[in-house]
Scaffold this motif. Structure first.
Motif, mmCIF file in Angstrom:
data_model
loop_
_atom_site.group_PDB
_atom_site.id
_atom_site.type_symbol
_atom_site.label_atom_id
_atom_site.label_comp_id
_atom_site.label_asym_id
_atom_site.label_seq_id
_atom_site.Cartn_x
_atom_site.Cartn_y
_atom_site.Cartn_z
ATOM 1 N N PHE A 143 35.334 45.232 41.765
ATOM 2 C CA PHE A 143 34.763 43.881 41.654
ATOM 3 C C PHE A 143 35.784 42.886 41.104
ATOM 4 N N LEU A 144 36.582 43.321 40.113
ATOM 5 C CA LEU A 144 37.593 42.413 39.560
ATOM 6 C C LEU A 144 38.605 42.041 40.640
ATOM 7 N N ALA A 145 38.996 43.024 41.454
ATOM 8 C CA ALA A 145 39.936 42.741 42.541
ATOM 9 C C ALA A 145 39.313 41.729 43.497
ATOM 10 N N TYR A 146 38.025 41.896 43.743
ATOM 11 C CA TYR A 146 37.315 40.946 44.611
ATOM 12 C C TYR A 146 37.389 39.545 44.010
ATOM 13 N N SER A 147 37.147 39.438 42.702
ATOM 14 C CA SER A 147 37.184 38.124 42.054
ATOM 15 C C SER A 147 38.573 37.500 42.116
ATOM 16 N N VAL A 148 39.594 38.316 41.844
ATOM 17 C CA VAL A 148 40.968 37.794 41.869
ATOM 18 C C VAL A 148 41.283 37.230 43.259
ATOM 19 N N THR A 149 40.880 37.961 44.294
ATOM 20 C CA THR A 149 41.197 37.482 45.648
ATOM 21 C C THR A 149 40.297 36.312 46.049
ATOM 22 N N GLN A 150 39.156 36.141 45.342
ATOM 23 C CA GLN A 150 38.279 35.015 45.665
ATOM 24 C C GLN A 150 38.785 33.713 45.042
ATOM 25 N N VAL A 151 39.449 33.846 43.878
ATOM 26 C CA VAL A 151 39.897 32.656 43.149
ATOM 27 C C VAL A 151 40.840 31.839 44.033
ATOM 28 N N VAL A 152 41.872 32.487 44.553
ATOM 29 C CA VAL A 152 42.696 31.856 45.566
ATOM 30 C C VAL A 152 42.150 32.403 46.895
ATOM 31 N N ALA A 153 42.737 32.028 48.020
ATOM 32 C CA ALA A 153 42.268 32.603 49.274
ATOM 33 C C ALA A 153 42.703 34.065 49.341
ATOM 34 N N THR A 154 41.920 34.876 50.078
ATOM 35 C CA THR A 154 42.299 36.269 50.239
ATOM 36 C C THR A 154 43.608 36.337 51.031
ATOM 37 N N SER A 155 44.619 36.932 50.406
ATOM 38 C CA SER A 155 45.886 37.090 51.112
ATOM 39 C C SER A 155 46.572 38.307 50.529
ATOM 40 N N LEU A 156 47.665 38.715 51.156
ATOM 41 C CA LEU A 156 48.381 39.871 50.623
ATOM 42 C C LEU A 156 48.868 39.597 49.208
ATOM 43 N N GLY A 157 49.319 38.364 48.985
ATOM 44 C CA GLY A 157 49.848 38.010 47.671
ATOM 45 C C GLY A 157 48.817 38.206 46.573
ATOM 46 N N THR A 158 47.599 37.691 46.788
ATOM 47 C CA THR A 158 46.574 37.826 45.750
ATOM 48 C C THR A 158 46.158 39.280 45.594
ATOM 49 N N PHE A 159 46.246 40.024 46.692
ATOM 50 C CA PHE A 159 45.887 41.437 46.570
ATOM 51 C C PHE A 159 46.882 42.173 45.677
ATOM 52 N N TRP A 160 48.168 41.888 45.884
ATOM 53 C CA TRP A 160 49.181 42.524 45.014
ATOM 54 C C TRP A 160 48.959 42.116 43.568
#
Lengths: 408, 290
Positions: free
Chosen positions: B50-67
């Motif tokens: 869920f935290l990973a989901y939130s991090v990628t939601q804050v900015v747009a979902t991209s490889l960068g936010t996933f890393w």
């Protein structure tokens, strides 16, 4: 304060806050009990309450029922059968005319016999399991939606006209996963005898399974024409669809899943998760069905709750309107009168159109939309494309079939 | 059976094994050192997702936010794990097993309700699978992300091996899991040791959650299914042995992947039959001690 005077007070407060026009209903409210899953694994069925509440407000704004206001007495069953039966007893002992239900089948299984025992009408708008309206059918039990038999047979009929003959199947290993797979594949073989399940290509995974890598590679190794995965549901279906997309599974075979288009079945999927090539269905497809009734419902719902409706919202909305109409027709507020009047009643469902309650098994004749899974760009949600309507009356059991099923 | 089919199932087995290993190694470590069954391990996995989901939601979902999520989220779950160990878990060391289960069950419910409160009832999706592209193996295109997961777990396995065998902390961990009283008598600061073990293990669970979220999404029910599977691995591998967890994860991955080729109707049976077999022949698991 007595219960009666409290109701009067409550309704007075409710009325004063509504600021209504001329035909404001007055007098003691007609109370409908509601058992709805607001928490637990089926908490998304809580949207059913919002549909019911919207209908109650609209009915009251239009003058109420028999000149009296409608009122909902709503309780959360926590997706738990034990809680559901407790609530049903509680509601039945109060001054409610009927209990409406937006709960999973497990709760309906438990509460259904109580409706008969306590002589209290139980009108469900969630819980598609056929057995409620065939073997377990009784005087006080009604379902305003279709049954799993309808969507299983509808999709089987569609697939029988397609060239695919070699099938693999995968499903969660529990009652519904097994029964939907058997229903679709059984019907398909009846309609098209050349259809076969490839030996060794029938997979059962535990409910809640999240990793499907070994199954997907095994299925790809078998090279079937189609994969029936209708038994993969809830969190498993989100995970399965994502992984199928990553592997390009449905570029090589047709995916068949009768109910993946239902909003509550695909809440965890985004645009980039969606593969092409899944034949599926829904009773509330997106983009919203382009009918006057549905567009009005869609707009009113969004304005009232600031979110989009799910299928369960539309079902319970239609249910409240059906009950209001039935009470008007019966001419009095009485449980037995309601139960006598409901069979044969006509009503309109926002997305499924005109339907009626069958006299032989108390379920709705409403049907199912079939189409390919696709992204609805306008509403930014999972939807269907190339939809076609399959009327429920084509697939529901006849009186004779019912007698056989019930062993009469 | 075609060679390509066997090859593919082999790759599948390894991919499945990675998640089992990441979860089971932490569970095993906590049991080995702290002697508590961390039933709430799946809750940290779910929080990670869920935290990973939130991090990628804050900015747009991209490889960068996933890393970014892959970097930050395990630290967050590790911190939470350490905090919970200090506030709650350590009060139950040495207590009766049934008494130990109570705070664990409470944690499961609390974390689950907290997640429902924060993220709502709809599952979350981090659709980055497609961004990684594909790799072609034996006439099948395999999502490249699976190899990222494979690589990540190999790095974790190597890192765990290094830390446990080569560092002072690792020596203390091994000493404590072999004989807790003796290591305490030798002056090892057990309080701090247990907290760090708990943090490492819950950090691994968070990492597994981040790695899993592109494949399975984040949902409220994923905590229990995951912890049950991880327990099977720990039981087969032996409570307290990280090496055992790794080998058991691979073994279970293989049994599952090839079991479904031979008798797909009985998929669930194979893994539990393996567990029963191990329990009958080696009651302490493959690498467990008495």
């Amino acid at each position: 304060m007595s219960t009666k005077s409290m109701w009067v007070l409550v309704s007075l407060i409710a009325l004063s806050s509504l600021n209504l026009a001329a035909a404001a209903p007055s007098g003691e409210p007609i109370v409908l009990g509601e058992i709805v899953s607001q928490s637990g694994p089926f908490a998304m069925f809580g949207a059913g309450h919002k549909g019911a509440q919207l209908a109650v407000e609209q009915v009251n704004a239009a003058g109420g029922v028999l000149g009296r206001p409608l009122q909902l007495l709503s309780h959360d069953d926590k997706s738990n059968p034990a809680e559901g039966t407790k609530l049903f007893r509680e509601l039945a002992s109060k001054n409610v005319l009927a209990v409406i239900g937006n709960s999973p089948s497990s709760v309906v299984f438990a509460a259904n016999p109580l409706a008969l025992e306590l002589k209290t009408p139980y009108v469900i708008s969630m819980g598609y399991t056929s057995v409620f309206t065939d073997k377990f059918s009784h005087r006080y039990f009604f379902r305003t939606i279709t049954s799993d038999r309808v969507f299983a047979y509808a999709i089987a009929e569609h697939m029988a006209k397609q060239p695919a003959t070699r099938y693999c199947t995968i499903g969660n290993d529990f009652a519904y996963g097994r029964s939907i797979t058997a229903a679709v594949m059984g019907r398909l073989k009846e309609l098209k005898p050349s259809v076969q399940i490839i030996p060794g290509c029938e997979f059962w995974v535990p409910p809640g399974q999240l990793d499907f890598t070994p199954q997907i590679t095994a299925i790809m190794g078998q090279k079937p024409d189609a994969l029936m995965f209708g038994g993969v549901v809830a969190i498993s279906s989100d995970a399965f669809v994502k992984q199928a997309k990553a592997f390009g599974l449905f570029t090589k075979m047709v995916g068949v899943h009768p109910s993946l288009g239902m909003p509550t079945n695909n809440l965890g999927l985004q645009k980039a998760d969606l593969p092409e090539g899944i034949m599926t269905g829904s009773d509330y497809p997106y983009p919203p069905v382009d009918s006057k009734a549905n567009l009005a419902f869609f707009k009113a719902y969004k304005e009232r709750w600031n979110e989009r409706p799910y299928e369960v919202s539309a079902h319970s909305y239609a249910t409240v309107y059906l009950l209001a109409k039935t009470i008007e027709k019966a001419g009095k507020v009485d449980r037995e009168a309601l139960v006598d009047t409901l069979p044969g009643m006509q009503f309109t469902h926002p997305s499924l159109g005109d339907a009626s309650i069958r006299t032989i098994d108390h379920q709705s004749t409403s049907g199912w939309w079939l189409g390919y899974l696709a992204w609805d760009e306008k509403n930014n949600v999972v939807g269907l494309r190339d939809i076609k309507y399959m009327p429920g009356s084509n697939y529901l059991p006849t009186a004779e079939e019912l007698r056989k099923i019930r062993g009469q | 059976m075609a060679f390509s089919v066997i090859g593919l199932q082999l790759v599948s087995a390894l991919v499945s094994a990675t998640f089992l290993f990441l979860m089971a190694s932490g569970l095993s470590l906590i049991f080995g050192v702290c002697r508590v069954l961390n039933l709430a391990h799946g809750s940290f996995f779910m929080l990670g997702a869920f935290l990973a989901y939130s991090v990628t939601q804050v900015v747009a979902t991209s490889l960068g936010t996933f890393w970014l999520a892959l970097l930050l989220v395990p630290l967050a779950t590790a911190l939470l794990g350490a905090l919970l160990e200090i506030v709650l878990i350590r009060r139950f060391y040495g207590a009766n097993l049934l008494v130990q289960l109570m705070p664990m069950v409470a944690l499961i419910y609390i974390i689950s309700d907290f997640s429902r409160f924060v993220w709502g009832v709809s599952p979350g999706s981090v659709p980055v699978l497609g961004l990684f592209g594909t790799v072609s193996i034996l006439e099948l295109t395999f999502p490249a992300y699976y190899f990222v997961v494979l690589l990540a777990s190999m790095v974790v396995a190597a890192g765990l091996w290094f830390v446990i065998t080569k560092t002072r902390w690792g020596i203390l961990v091994r000493a404590a899991s072999q004989d807790r009283e003796m290591s305490a008598a030798c002056g090892v600061n057990q309080t701090r040791l247990f907290t760090t073990v708990y943090a490492l293990a819950t950090g691994l669970a968070g990492l597994a959650g981040v790695l899993a979220v592109p494949i399975s999404g984040a949902s409220l029910e994923m905590d229990m299914t995951t912890v049950v599977n991880a327990f099977v691995v720990v039981v087969v591998g032996g409570m307290g042995s990280v090496l055992g967890s790794m080998l058991a994860a691979i073994l279970i991955g293989l049994v599952n992947a090839f079991g479904i080729l031979i008798l797909p109707q009985f998929e669930m049976t194979f893994v539990y039959a393996l567990m029963a077999l191990v329990l009958i022949t080696r009651p302490t698991g493959l690498f467990g001690r008495e």
